[in-house]
Design an enzyme around this catalytic site. Structure first.
Site, PDB file in Angstrom:
ATOM      1  N   ASN A  15       0.838  -1.211   0.000  1.00 48.75           N
ATOM      2  CA  ASN A  15       0.000   0.000   0.000  1.00 48.75           C
ATOM      3  C   ASN A  15       0.869   1.257   0.000  1.00 48.75           C
ATOM      4  OD1 ASN A  15      -3.049  -0.511   0.106  1.00 48.75           O
ATOM      5  ND2 ASN A  15      -2.263  -2.043   1.542  1.00 48.75           N
ATOM      6  N   MET A  91       1.224  -2.757  12.354  1.00 45.29           N
ATOM      7  CA  MET A  91       0.627  -3.762  13.228  1.00 45.29           C
ATOM      8  C   MET A  91       0.702  -3.372  14.707  1.00 45.29           C
ATOM      9  SD  MET A  91      -0.318  -5.746  10.891  1.00 45.29           S
ATOM     10  CE  MET A  91      -0.729  -7.328  11.563  1.00 45.29           C
ATOM     11  N   ARG A  92       0.363  -2.144  14.987  1.00 45.61           N
ATOM     12  CA  ARG A  92       0.334  -1.678  16.372  1.00 45.61           C
ATOM     13  C   ARG A  92      -0.979  -0.956  16.621  1.00 45.61           C
ATOM     14  NH1 ARG A  92       3.461  -3.476  19.867  1.00 45.61           N
ATOM     15  NH2 ARG A  92       3.353  -1.553  21.060  1.00 45.61           N
ATOM     16  N   LEU A  94      -2.839   2.049  18.181  1.00 47.49           N
ATOM     17  CA  LEU A  94      -2.392   3.388  18.577  1.00 47.49           C
ATOM     18  C   LEU A  94      -2.977   3.762  19.934  1.00 47.49           C
ATOM     19  CD1 LEU A  94      -2.637   5.555  15.335  1.00 47.49           C
ATOM     20  CD2 LEU A  94      -0.930   3.869  16.001  1.00 47.49           C
ATOM     21  N   ASN A 108      -6.545   4.473   8.135  1.00 51.73           N
ATOM     22  CA  ASN A 108      -6.109   3.078   8.129  1.00 51.73           C
ATOM     23  C   ASN A 108      -6.837   2.341   7.026  1.00 51.73           C
ATOM     24  OD1 ASN A 108      -4.813   0.680   9.079  1.00 51.73           O
ATOM     25  ND2 ASN A 108      -6.719   0.086  10.100  1.00 51.73           N
ATOM     26  N   HIS A 110      -8.115  -1.526   5.999  1.00 52.85           N
ATOM     27  CA  HIS A 110      -8.358  -2.821   6.635  1.00 52.85           C
ATOM     28  C   HIS A 110      -9.000  -3.761   5.607  1.00 52.85           C
ATOM     29  CE1 HIS A 110      -9.020  -5.593   9.925  1.00 52.85           C
ATOM     30  NE2 HIS A 110     -10.228  -5.810   9.439  1.00 52.85           N
ATOM     31  N   ASP A 146      -9.699  -0.738  14.584  1.00 51.15           N
ATOM     32  CA  ASP A 146     -10.457  -0.859  13.325  1.00 51.15           C
ATOM     33  C   ASP A 146     -11.883  -0.318  13.461  1.00 51.15           C
ATOM     34  OD1 ASP A 146      -8.232  -2.122  12.218  1.00 51.15           O
ATOM     35  OD2 ASP A 146      -8.911  -4.108  12.823  1.00 51.15           O
ATOM     36  N   GLN A 174      -8.029  -4.327  -4.678  1.00 46.49           N
ATOM     37  CA  GLN A 174      -8.993  -3.248  -4.430  1.00 46.49           C
ATOM     38  C   GLN A 174      -8.459  -2.254  -3.400  1.00 46.49           C
ATOM     39  OE1 GLN A 174     -11.461  -2.876  -6.457  1.00 46.49           O
ATOM     40  NE2 GLN A 174     -10.856  -4.811  -7.416  1.00 46.49           N
TER      41      GLN A 174
HETATM   42  C1  GRF Z   1      -3.172  -4.941   4.031  1.00 49.48           C
HETATM   43  O1  GRF Z   1      -3.986  -6.047   3.754  1.00 49.48           O
HETATM   44  C2  GRF Z   1      -3.917  -3.930   4.875  1.00 49.48           C
HETATM   45  O2  GRF Z   1      -5.281  -3.897   4.613  1.00 49.48           O
HETATM   46  C3  GRF Z   1      -3.689  -4.447   6.270  1.00 49.48           C
HETATM   47  O3  GRF Z   1      -2.375  -4.936   6.269  1.00 49.48           O
HETATM   48  C4  GRF Z   1      -2.001  -5.304   4.942  1.00 49.48           C
HETATM   49  C5  GRF Z   1      -0.766  -4.531   4.617  1.00 49.48           C
HETATM   50  O4  GRF Z   1      -0.227  -4.900   3.371  1.00 49.48           O
HETATM   51  N1  GRF Z   1      -3.905  -3.415   7.253  1.00 49.48           N
HETATM   52  P1  GRF Z   1       0.962  -4.043   2.767  1.00 49.48           P
HETATM   53  O5  GRF Z   1       2.066  -4.021   3.823  1.00 49.48           O
HETATM   54  O6  GRF Z   1       0.450  -2.671   2.462  1.00 49.48           O
HETATM   55  O7  GRF Z   1       1.397  -4.796   1.544  1.00 49.48           O
END
Ligand code: GRF
Length: 202
Positions: A15, A91-92, A94, A108, A110, A146, A174
């Site tokens: 992303n 992966m934290r 906040l 964020n 998700h 989330d 997507q």
């Molecule tokens: C994605 O699936 C996002 O929705 C989730 O963690 C993943 C991160 O993927 N929060 P990347 O590190 O952006 O490839």
């Protein structure tokens, strides 16, 4: 609002890559001032460096509390005059330290249609639950996991023979379209928050 972004990552960074590419190709008018990872081996760091972005590694293990770690992250974001924070696989959870410093200015992404399947392995949860439709959500971050006001969602059908991996791959495609769109809306000042609702003004 300035168009300065800070991106927080923990891993792959696909992303992040899409954000960097959109900026590079002139599809997103923004500037990534800093990419912060809480893992020093996050592949996303290399993506950031290749794009010429400033990076920082702050390991949460070096701090006594969630708040102390978030203070350190906040320090870096402030140094770089970050206006909007994008969580991209960070992966934290906040603490209020960060959430209150950037009210309605932390996004964020998700991999489910929130409020279904919060937390880890959202795609696996969707397959195991047997839903016929899942998708992805970009939302503003509040103090619950989330949970904050939803900016954009995109549905993805769940196929009979889907596994966590196949569904994740189709949702990720997507995600990559949705995140830059949501960032653009926030930077353009098109989002008004009314309680739980994020209203997009066109
Ligand atoms: C994605 O699936 C996002 O929705 C989730 O963690 C993943 C991160 O993927 N929060 P990347 O590190 O952006 O490839």
């Amino acid at each position: 609002m300035s168009r300065t972004l800070g991106v927080l990552i923990s891993g792959r960074g696909s992303n992040l890559q899409v954000i960097l590419d959109a900026i590079d190709e002139g599809r997103l008018d923004a500037y990534v001032a800093i990419v912060i990872s809480n893992k020093n081996d996050a592949p996303g760091l290399e993506r950031a460096r290749k794009a010429g972005a400033t990076t920082a590694v702050l390991s949460h293990e070096d701090y006594d509390s969630r708040e102390a770690f978030d203070e350190a992250v906040l320090g870096r974001l402030s140094e770089h005059d970050v206006e909007v924070v994008c969580l991209a696989g960070f992966m934290r959870i906040l603490s209020p330290v960060l959430v209150r410093a950037f009210p309605n200015r932390i996004l964020n992404i998700h991999p489910s249609l929130l409020p279904a399947f919060v937390g880890l392995h959202a795609q696996k949860q969707a397959v195991e639950h047997g839903v016929k439709v899942s998708g992805c959500t970009v939302h503003l971050v509040d103090e619950e996991l989330d949970h904050g006001p939803i900016l954009l969602q995109q549905t993805v059908p769940v196929l009979e023979d889907d596994t966590e991996e196949t569904l994740s791959a189709r949702i990720l495609e997507q995600e990559h379209k949705l995140y830059t769109e949501a960032i653009r809306l926030v930077l353009d000042g098109k989002v008004r928050v009314d309680g739980r609702r994020a209203i997009i003004e066109t």
